[in-house]
Design a protein around this motif. Structure first.
Motif, short mmCIF file in Angstrom:
data_model
loop_
_atom_site.label_atom_id
_atom_site.label_comp_id
_atom_site.label_asym_id
_atom_site.label_seq_id
_atom_site.Cartn_x
_atom_site.Cartn_y
_atom_site.Cartn_z
N ILE A 99 0.90 -1.30 -0.05
CA ILE A 99 -0.05 0.06 0.00
C ILE A 99 0.90 1.30 0.02
N PRO A 100 1.81 1.33 0.80
CA PRO A 100 2.72 2.47 0.81
C PRO A 100 3.40 2.96 -0.59
N LYS A 101 3.79 1.75 -1.15
CA LYS A 101 4.29 1.85 -2.45
C LYS A 101 3.15 2.38 -3.43
N PHE A 102 2.22 1.80 -3.42
CA PHE A 102 1.13 1.99 -4.32
C PHE A 102 0.78 3.73 -4.18
N LEU A 103 0.52 4.08 -2.77
CA LEU A 103 0.55 5.68 -2.67
C LEU A 103 1.59 6.59 -3.29
N SER A 105 3.48 5.84 -5.58
CA SER A 105 3.37 5.55 -7.01
C SER A 105 2.33 6.71 -7.64
N ARG A 106 1.27 6.96 -6.67
CA ARG A 106 0.17 7.83 -7.25
C ARG A 106 0.60 9.27 -7.27
N LEU A 107 1.45 9.49 -6.02
CA LEU A 107 1.87 10.81 -5.67
C LEU A 107 2.96 11.14 -6.88
N THR A 108 3.80 10.36 -7.33
CA THR A 108 4.83 10.58 -8.32
C THR A 108 4.26 10.38 -9.63
N GLY A 109 3.07 10.07 -9.98
CA GLY A 109 2.34 9.84 -11.18
C GLY A 109 2.88 8.56 -12.04
N GLY A 110 3.43 7.58 -11.14
CA GLY A 110 3.66 6.29 -11.69
C GLY A 110 2.51 5.42 -11.85
N ALA A 111 2.71 4.21 -12.10
CA ALA A 111 1.47 3.22 -12.47
C ALA A 111 2.11 1.94 -11.52
N MET A 112 1.04 1.45 -10.34
CA MET A 112 1.46 0.25 -10.13
C MET A 112 0.33 -0.92 -9.94
N ASP A 113 0.66 -2.07 -10.41
CA ASP A 113 -0.56 -2.95 -10.59
C ASP A 113 -0.77 -3.43 -9.30
N LEU A 114 -1.94 -3.29 -8.45
CA LEU A 114 -2.32 -3.91 -7.41
C LEU A 114 -3.06 -5.43 -7.43
N SER A 115 -3.15 -5.85 -8.70
CA SER A 115 -4.04 -7.03 -8.91
C SER A 115 -3.39 -8.20 -8.27
N LEU A 116 -4.09 -9.37 -8.00
CA LEU A 116 -3.10 -10.36 -7.93
C LEU A 116 -2.20 -11.05 -8.67
N ARG A 117 -2.51 -10.94 -10.09
CA ARG A 117 -1.53 -11.16 -10.98
C ARG A 117 -0.24 -10.12 -11.01
N GLY A 118 -0.48 -8.99 -10.81
CA GLY A 118 0.64 -7.95 -10.45
C GLY A 118 1.39 -8.17 -9.34
N VAL A 119 0.85 -8.65 -8.08
CA VAL A 119 1.54 -8.98 -6.98
C VAL A 119 2.28 -10.28 -7.17
N LEU A 120 1.70 -11.10 -7.98
CA LEU A 120 2.34 -12.63 -8.20
C LEU A 120 3.69 -12.49 -9.01
N ILE A 279 10.48 6.52 0.66
CA ILE A 279 9.70 7.68 1.65
C ILE A 279 10.35 8.98 1.57
N VAL A 280 11.49 9.09 1.99
CA VAL A 280 12.38 10.21 2.26
C VAL A 280 12.66 10.99 0.91
N GLU A 281 12.77 10.09 -0.19
CA GLU A 281 12.79 10.56 -1.60
C GLU A 281 11.78 11.45 -2.04
N VAL A 282 10.63 10.91 -1.76
CA VAL A 282 9.29 11.48 -2.16
C VAL A 282 9.25 12.78 -1.59
N LEU A 283 9.32 12.62 -0.26
CA LEU A 283 9.19 13.87 0.58
C LEU A 283 9.89 15.14 0.14
N LEU A 284 11.26 14.74 -0.23
CA LEU A 284 12.30 15.67 -0.41
C LEU A 284 11.96 16.26 -2.06
N SER A 285 11.57 15.37 -2.73
CA SER A 285 11.41 15.66 -4.18
C SER A 285 10.08 16.71 -4.20
N ARG A 286 9.05 16.64 -3.19
CA ARG A 286 8.00 17.32 -3.31
C ARG A 286 8.28 18.85 -2.94
N ILE A 287 9.35 19.02 -2.19
CA ILE A 287 9.79 20.28 -1.76
C ILE A 287 11.02 20.85 -2.54
#
Length: 331
Positions: A99-103, A105-120, A279-287
């Motif tokens: 879930i943190p990686k999904f969030l 990816s949303r903040l940074t405009g990326g795409a992450m597959d949360l389906s069962l197939r994607g996780v497998l 997490i640190v990378e995203v926070l610092l990139s935002r500022i």
């Protein structure tokens, strides 16, 4: 100077190599994807990471012999212990970071597959997984499964040379599909077996007396090679060999400075560093922080926070019969 185990059974010179390897890997992960770096920085990342990873693999093979793990536990018990150490963190940490990686990816405009197939897919192809740096764990697990055969080969004075050369050749053959880290096993089998090979050689009577002198002399030769390594073929392989010999020679003479208090936390720091750094990378990139501040902050927090987490967990579970959190973070 001492090359014998410390009071709690650790080999101090190997502990030093593990610490340096871990620091190099965390440093290589401290380069942000959202900042612009000078060419000298981006061009150095691969070499820094490669030296850290080859050192880790070499240490794993070396310790297999020096700790006599196969004889002490037996093959199947040893494999069970390694599976707990390697595969539990691999699955648990990735699932917790889903879930943190999904969030992120949303903040940074990326795409992450949360389906069962994607996780497998993440678990079948660890380098494309939720935490790509954890590919190291299943790769090492597969090498551990081969340990019985590799140790047998290393104890035969003729066969061990054939296996070492064969593993070296294997590195340069065309890539194979990296499902379940098969291509990584192909690439790192040489370094793992080199650790086994070195430990077996050092345990033999002639080498036992001369190993410090031999390593020191070879270190000087390899350092000279290292200075010219960019101008010769197979540069990455030479860099890996040079760095292992160089670190081993330093470790044998000043290994006591490694200390048991930090050495036992190298594995959890490696496992937990990238989630913290993400997490640190995203926070610092935002500022819009400057790349130098971003990298330094990612490096410091990528070491300090996992270290603190590991210390707190060890202290909290000190008197527990079962240590579930320690299992999950590789303690």
């Amino acid at each position: 100077m001492s090359n014998e185990p410390s009071k709690n059974g650790r080999l101090n010179y190997i502990t030093l190599i593990q610490i340096v390897g871990m620091l190099l890997i965390v440093l290589s992960h401290s380069v942000s994807n959202y900042a612009t770096y000078p060419a000298i920085v981006t061009n150095s990342v691969h070499s820094i990471q490669m030296i850290g990873l080859t050192a880790f693999m070499w240490c794993s093979g070396y310790l297999l012999i020096r700790t006599d793990s196969l004889k002490k536990y037996g093959y199947w018990k040893y494999i069970g212990k390694r599976a707990l150490r390697l595969l539990v963190p691999f699955f648990v940490i990735q699932l917790l970071m889903l879930i943190p990686k999904f969030l992120i990816s949303r903040l940074t405009g990326g795409a992450m597959d949360l389906s069962l197939r994607g996780v497998l897919h993440s678990f079948l192809y660890p380098r494309e997984g939720i935490l790509p740096h954890l590919w190291f764990l299943p790769t090492l697990m597969i090498l551990c499964l081969l340990s019985f055969l590799l140790v047998l080969a290393a104890k035969n004075k003729l066969i061990r040379w054939f296996v070492l050369v064969g593993a070296a050749v294997l590195m340069f053959l065309p890539s194979v599909p990296n499902v379940l880290c098969l291509n990584d096993v192909k690439l790192y089998l040489f370094w793992y077996f080199l650790g086994i090979f070195t430990a077996v050689m050092f345990c033999e009577k002639t080498m036992k007396k001369l190993k410090n002198v031999i390593v020191a002399v070879v270190a000087v030769v390899f350092y000279i090679l290292f200075c010219f390594v960019d101008h010769i073929t197979l540069a990455d392989t030479f860099k890996g060999l040079c760095s292992i010999v160089f670190l081993l020679s330093i470790g044998m003479f000043v290994g006591r400075i490694a200390g048991d208090s930090f050495g036992k936390y190298t594995f959890p720091i490696y496992i937990l560093s990238l989630p913290v750094q993400n997490i640190v990378e995203v926070l610092l990139s935002r500022i819009g922080m400057h790349w130098s501040v971003t990298t330094l902050t990612m490096l410091i927090l990528g070491i300090a926070l996992p270290y603190l987490i590991a210390v707190v967990v060890r202290s909290m579970e000190k008197n527990w019969k079962y240590k579930p959190i320690s299992r999950c973070i590789g303690l």
